[in-house]
Write a protein that holds these residues in place. Structure first.
Motif, PDB file in Angstrom:
ATOM      1  N   PRO A  16      46.306  50.666  46.928  1.00  0.00           N
ATOM      2  CA  PRO A  16      45.212  51.106  47.806  1.00  0.00           C
ATOM      3  C   PRO A  16      44.914  50.148  48.953  1.00  0.00           C
ATOM      4  O   PRO A  16      44.384  50.575  49.990  1.00  0.00           O
ATOM      5  N   ASN A  17      45.245  48.839  48.819  1.00  0.00           N
ATOM      6  CA  ASN A  17      44.841  47.861  49.836  1.00  0.00           C
ATOM      7  C   ASN A  17      46.011  47.112  50.466  1.00  0.00           C
ATOM      8  O   ASN A  17      45.838  46.516  51.530  1.00  0.00           O
ATOM      9  N   ALA A  39      48.365  53.945  37.232  1.00  0.00           N
ATOM     10  CA  ALA A  39      46.991  53.947  37.739  1.00  0.00           C
ATOM     11  C   ALA A  39      46.644  52.548  38.206  1.00  0.00           C
ATOM     12  O   ALA A  39      46.988  51.556  37.535  1.00  0.00           O
ATOM     13  N   ILE A  40      45.973  52.457  39.356  1.00  0.00           N
ATOM     14  CA  ILE A  40      45.606  51.175  39.962  1.00  0.00           C
ATOM     15  C   ILE A  40      44.104  51.168  40.170  1.00  0.00           C
ATOM     16  O   ILE A  40      43.520  52.162  40.617  1.00  0.00           O
ATOM     17  N   SER A  41      43.474  50.076  39.878  1.00  0.00           N
ATOM     18  CA  SER A  41      42.037  49.946  40.075  1.00  0.00           C
ATOM     19  C   SER A  41      41.700  49.897  41.559  1.00  0.00           C
ATOM     20  O   SER A  41      42.568  49.632  42.401  1.00  0.00           O
ATOM     21  N   ILE A  80      44.436  45.534  38.979  1.00  0.00           N
ATOM     22  CA  ILE A  80      44.884  45.973  37.663  1.00  0.00           C
ATOM     23  C   ILE A  80      45.798  47.179  37.814  1.00  0.00           C
ATOM     24  O   ILE A  80      45.507  48.107  38.587  1.00  0.00           O
ATOM     25  N   LEU A  81      46.880  47.153  37.081  1.00  0.00           N
ATOM     26  CA  LEU A  81      47.801  48.279  37.011  1.00  0.00           C
ATOM     27  C   LEU A  81      47.919  48.715  35.562  1.00  0.00           C
ATOM     28  O   LEU A  81      48.125  47.882  34.673  1.00  0.00           O
ATOM     29  N   LEU A  82      47.792  50.027  35.337  1.00  0.00           N
ATOM     30  CA  LEU A  82      48.012  50.607  34.020  1.00  0.00           C
ATOM     31  C   LEU A  82      49.229  51.511  34.097  1.00  0.00           C
ATOM     32  O   LEU A  82      49.368  52.311  35.027  1.00  0.00           O
ATOM     33  N   SER A  83      50.102  51.371  33.133  1.00  0.00           N
ATOM     34  CA  SER A  83      51.292  52.222  33.056  1.00  0.00           C
ATOM     35  C   SER A  83      51.329  52.882  31.687  1.00  0.00           C
ATOM     36  O   SER A  83      51.090  52.230  30.666  1.00  0.00           O
TER      37      SER A  83
END
Length: 884
Positions: free
Chosen positions: A157-158, A196-198, A203-206
């Motif tokens: 996102p950034n 998913a990214i915060s 934070i990254l969730l896989s």
């Protein structure tokens, strides 16, 4: 319908809404505001209104299914990829493809658009990850590294980072500035399904099919923890601070979390359960079964998406359903998910339907499933599901019991019947005993305390449900009061008379039988159909029965003696359903030809025919109060029909009134000699004869061109098309062709050829105008040329104006010497022409003499008279020529 209200025969029905297939289980996307969905459906992409499941439009034009697509952040563009490996950019406002290019060497499996809308990332079966410039259509980044198909992809996102997961169980991080892979995250043991990214990008969730979710720190790409989920996870979503779920998760399990900003995430997968997890302790803090008690558990989820604003969560199931959840707090203050909308993307084949509710606001539908889906008609949302049968539900009937409760009875291929309490949405009784599939059920009409069933085992059973407790949650075993072997083949339909004394059954053995209740004693057999009978129904007012058959006919029979009273023919295939309307004075029917027909019994007339289905219509539901209709069949479409007789009558009255007023306005324009306005009004009223009279009148005036030009200058393309149709008809008649050619000439002068060529169907119109125009031109050209000889002879005989010729010769005597030479040449030419003329006249006389001799029955006197007249004419002609 009020029994005291005047009877008005129905003349018109309109299909006001439809529930059709819009999703086949493939890719889908949700708009930024959640107002519409983009779903793959066969070789089309359909835009669906998320509030009522209506199809807003479709994108087609290619004979292939889409493999993946995504929306731009502002919902202006849709990016699609298909089996042809073409990536297309669609503008949703115009629904046109504005750009396309070839993508990967294999099918594109996943797509993601950057938040700026300028970059598009794609992953394919060729193990490649590509980044494309949306406006230029060229590849900006081409990444290799995965050892398998790319299954998920996501932008940071950034930062200018791209994350991709594949079925090689790895997650790769790509730097878009350096165009290199900066990290490979390896902790999964099966394909990675979701990333998913915060919001802060730390934070990254896989998630993967190895039944775990891994947490990664994006500061140094280090592995933090593994959360076991005990199911194959298809989608993982981080609950951000601004989401609608975050206020409900401030307190976890009644105690504060150790972290000031705990990480919560949501997972869905193969078990069909929505679960919310906390990374602090790797515990599940909430578990919501999918529609508990409705038989949907085990279907599984394919994906989940957080919706904007207060719309909650959208989940897509493996059986083509979209479920909308909203977070709420229960009376005890605990968090829970409420299912507030269910859109069914595919209903399969519709077998039977019935309206439910006091205002008939619900529709119970039996499809090729073991469940009965109950839809809310206004929103097209599946309100609830009646699940309990183990095989396909074939037939449905409904009633309001003697206790005031709405009841539903269903028959299935599992050889059983089930009784349902609609208010409690559960089965209250089950009847077993048939040895074959139950193909027909019917409630009593008066007492409403029993129902009957017919089966492929050729028997009819009467079931009572008097002993069912209103508050019991247990299924009781229903008992049959009587049973009879009724037919020689399968029973397709049953009906109970309005006074509950008779039962009529229709069978595949080409007959219908009438039985007396409660003992099912034989009364009469109805013979006359040549094929199996598909539906039967008692008249609500007369002692007669309506039957429809596979022999394409509908018949009305007398109950007293079983004689056939009327036969209706008109369907081109089997009539599968027929029902009474308008207090038994009309019939509505539907059949295997996909047609719905409305009949008037008294006149045996088919009032209207409607074609809105593409296959057989198996199901027909008629509202008891409003007499609205619902039809469904093999095309998996449910159409809702409303009576528009009064509306059409009012519209016809207003149209006639407007026509009269416009006609008076036309007469006023003629009296005021406002021909331009008169032509416009005559054209709007579609009065070609009046229009021709106006053009004919203008053609006799000196300023005809200006008047016609003023009248035609304001015409549009559609009006030009209609006018050319009128001109084409006028041009076919010699008496009217002159006016037609004048109007056609003005059309080609006023409008440029480019604008005329844009008129729809202009090529066919010109093909009809050209042959007749050529014929008229040739005829007029021959007429003009034939007048030259007459002008020449009359001029030479000084018949036209001899005095003017003499005066002109006296005035020109002074120029005589100068013209002698020319006159001599002219006299020589004239002499030769006269010789030729004499030869032609002699030939004509000779021909006339031969004709006169051949007519033997005429008198010789008449022959001589005719010859003398010819000689006299010739001599006079020669003398006149010599004098001249």
């Amino acid at each position: 319908m009020d029994a005291l209200s005047p009877l008005v025969l129905k003349r018109s029905y309109r299909c006001v809404s439809s529930l059709q297939q819009f999703y086949d289980g493939g890719s889908f996307a949700v708009s930024f505001d959640g107002s519409f969905l983009v779903c793959s459906c066969g070789d089309e992409i359909k835009l669906v209104n998320s509030s009522d499941a209506s199809v807003l439009g479709s994108l087609g034009g290619f004979s292939e299914s889409s493999t993946s697509f995504t929306l731009s952040p502002d919902d202006r563009f849709l990016f699609t990829a298909a089996d042809s490996r073409q990536i297309r950019v669609w503008e949703l406002s115009s629904r046109k493809c504005i750009r396309s290019w070839k993508g990967h060497d294999g099918p594109v499996k996943i797509m993601a658009c950057h938040s700026s809308g300028g970059l598009l990332a794609t992953g394919g079966a060729d193990r490649m990850v590509c980044v494309w410039d949306v406006h230029g259509g060229f590849c900006t980044h081409f990444f290799k590294g995965h050892r398998g198909i790319v299954t998920c992809i996501k932008f940071h996102p950034n930062q200018l980072l791209l994350f991709s997961g594949g079925d090689d169980a790895t997650v790769r991080v790509w730097n878009l500035q350096s165009k290199k892979c900066v990290a490979v995250l390896e902790k999964h043991f099966s394909p990675v399904t979701s990333l998913a990214i915060s919001d802060d990008g730390s934070i990254l969730l896989s998630a993967g099919r190895d039944k775990v979710v891994n947490r990664w720190d994006l500061q140094d790409y280090s592995f933090k923890m593994t959360i076991p989920t005990y199911e194959m996870v298809e989608t993982v979503c981080i609950i951000q601070s601004g989401d609608v779920f975050s206020p409900f998760l401030e307190v976890n399990n009644g105690k504060n979390t150790s972290s000031s900003d705990p990480v919560h995430f949501l997972t869905v997968g193969e078990r069909g359960i929505v679960r919310i997890w906390s990374c602090e302790g790797a515990i599940c803090i909430y578990e919501q079964p999918l529609s508990s008690g409705e038989g949907d558990s085990g279907r599984g989820f394919l994906s989940a998406v957080f919706l904007p604003s207060d719309l909650g969560l959208l989940c897509a199931t493996a059986d083509q359903q979209f479920l909308f959840f909203s977070p709420t707090k229960s009376a005890q203050g605990t968090f829970q998910l409420h299912l507030y909308r269910r859109l069914v993307g595919y209903n399969e084949e519709i077998l039977d339907m019935r309206f439910l509710g006091d205002d008939e606001q619900y529709l119970a539908v039996a499809t090729n499933l073991e469940q009965v889906r109950v839809y809310e008609v206004a929103s097209m949302s599946c309100a609830y599901v009646l699940a309990g049968h183990t095989e396909i539900v074939v037939c449905i009937d409904t009633c309001i019991s003697s206790t005031g409760k709405t009841m539903v009875v269903t028959g299935s291929k599992d050889n059983s019947v089930r009784l349902w309490d609609v208010e409690r949405k559960q089965c209250v009784g089950i009847g077993k005993g048939h040895m074959g599939a139950v193909g027909a059920v019917a409630f009593s009409k008066k007492l409403k305390n029993f129902f009957i069933s017919g089966s492929s085992d050729r028997t009819i059973k009467v079931w009572t449900f008097d002993g069912i407790s209103e508050n019991s949650d247990l299924e009781i075993a229903l008992k049959s009061k009587s049973v009879i072997a009724a037919h020689d083949k399968d029973i397709n339909s049953l009906a109970v008379s309005p006074n509950d004394t008779l039962v009529c059954s229709g069978s595949e053995d080409h007959t219908a039988c009438i039985w007396r209740l409660p003992g099912l004693t034989f009364v009469a057999v109805l013979k006359g159909h040549k094929r199996g009978i598909w539906s039967v129904e008692f008249s609500p007012v007369d002692q007669c029965v309506l039957t429809s058959s596979g022999d394409r006919t509908i018949k009305i029979w007398a109950v007293s003696d079983g004689s056939c009273l009327k036969t209706f023919e008109g369907h081109t295939s089997s009539v599968l359903r027929a029902s009474f309307l308008s207090r038994g004075t009309q019939i509505v029917s539907c059949g295997g030809d996909g047609l719905v027909k409305l009949w008037t019994i008294k006149s045996n007339e088919c009032v209207a025919t409607y074609d809105q289905h593409e296959g057989k219509i198996w199901a027909l539901a008629v509202g008891k109060k409003t007499e609205k209709l619902a039809t469904g069949g093999t095309d998996a479409v449910i159409n809702f029909w409303h009576d528009y007789t009064a509306v059409d009558k009012q519209e016809a009255f207003l149209k006639e009134e407007e026509t009269i007023l416009r006609g008076q306005e036309l007469e006023n324009a003629l009296s005021d000699s406002d021909y331009a306005r008169a032509i416009q009004l005559a054209f709007e009223l579609r009065r070609p004869q009046k229009l021709f009279d106006l053009f004919s009148h203008l053609c006799r005036r000196k300023d005809s061109e200006d008047s016609i030009r003023r009248a035609l200058s304001g015409f549009g393309k559609e009006e030009i098309c209609v006018l050319l149709e009128f001109v084409r008809e006028w041009n076919t008649k010699p008496k009217l062709c002159h006016v037609a050619q004048v109007v056609l000439n003005q059309i080609f002068r006023i409008f440029p050829p480019t604008e005329i060529m844009e008129v729809k169907g202009v090529s066919e119109l010109l093909e009809g105008l050209i042959p007749y125009s050529q014929r008229h031109f040739s005829r007029i050209d021959r007429l003009v040329r034939s007048t030259f000889l007459l002008d020449y002879i009359l001029t030479r005989m000084s018949v036209l104006d001899p005095e003017a010729t003499i005066m002109a010769s006296n005035d020109d005597q002074q120029n005589l010497p100068l013209e002698n030479e020319k006159l001599d040449q002219h006299d020589d030419q004239l002499g030769s022409e006269l010789c030729e003329s004499d030869a032609r006249v002699d030939s004509l006389i000779h021909t006339q003499e031969e004709i006169a001799v051949s007519k033997k029955r005429k008198s010789s006197k008449s022959k001589k008279g005719s010859v003398k007249k010819g000689k006299f004419s010739l001599s006079k002609c020669k003398e006149a020529a010599q004098v001249s």
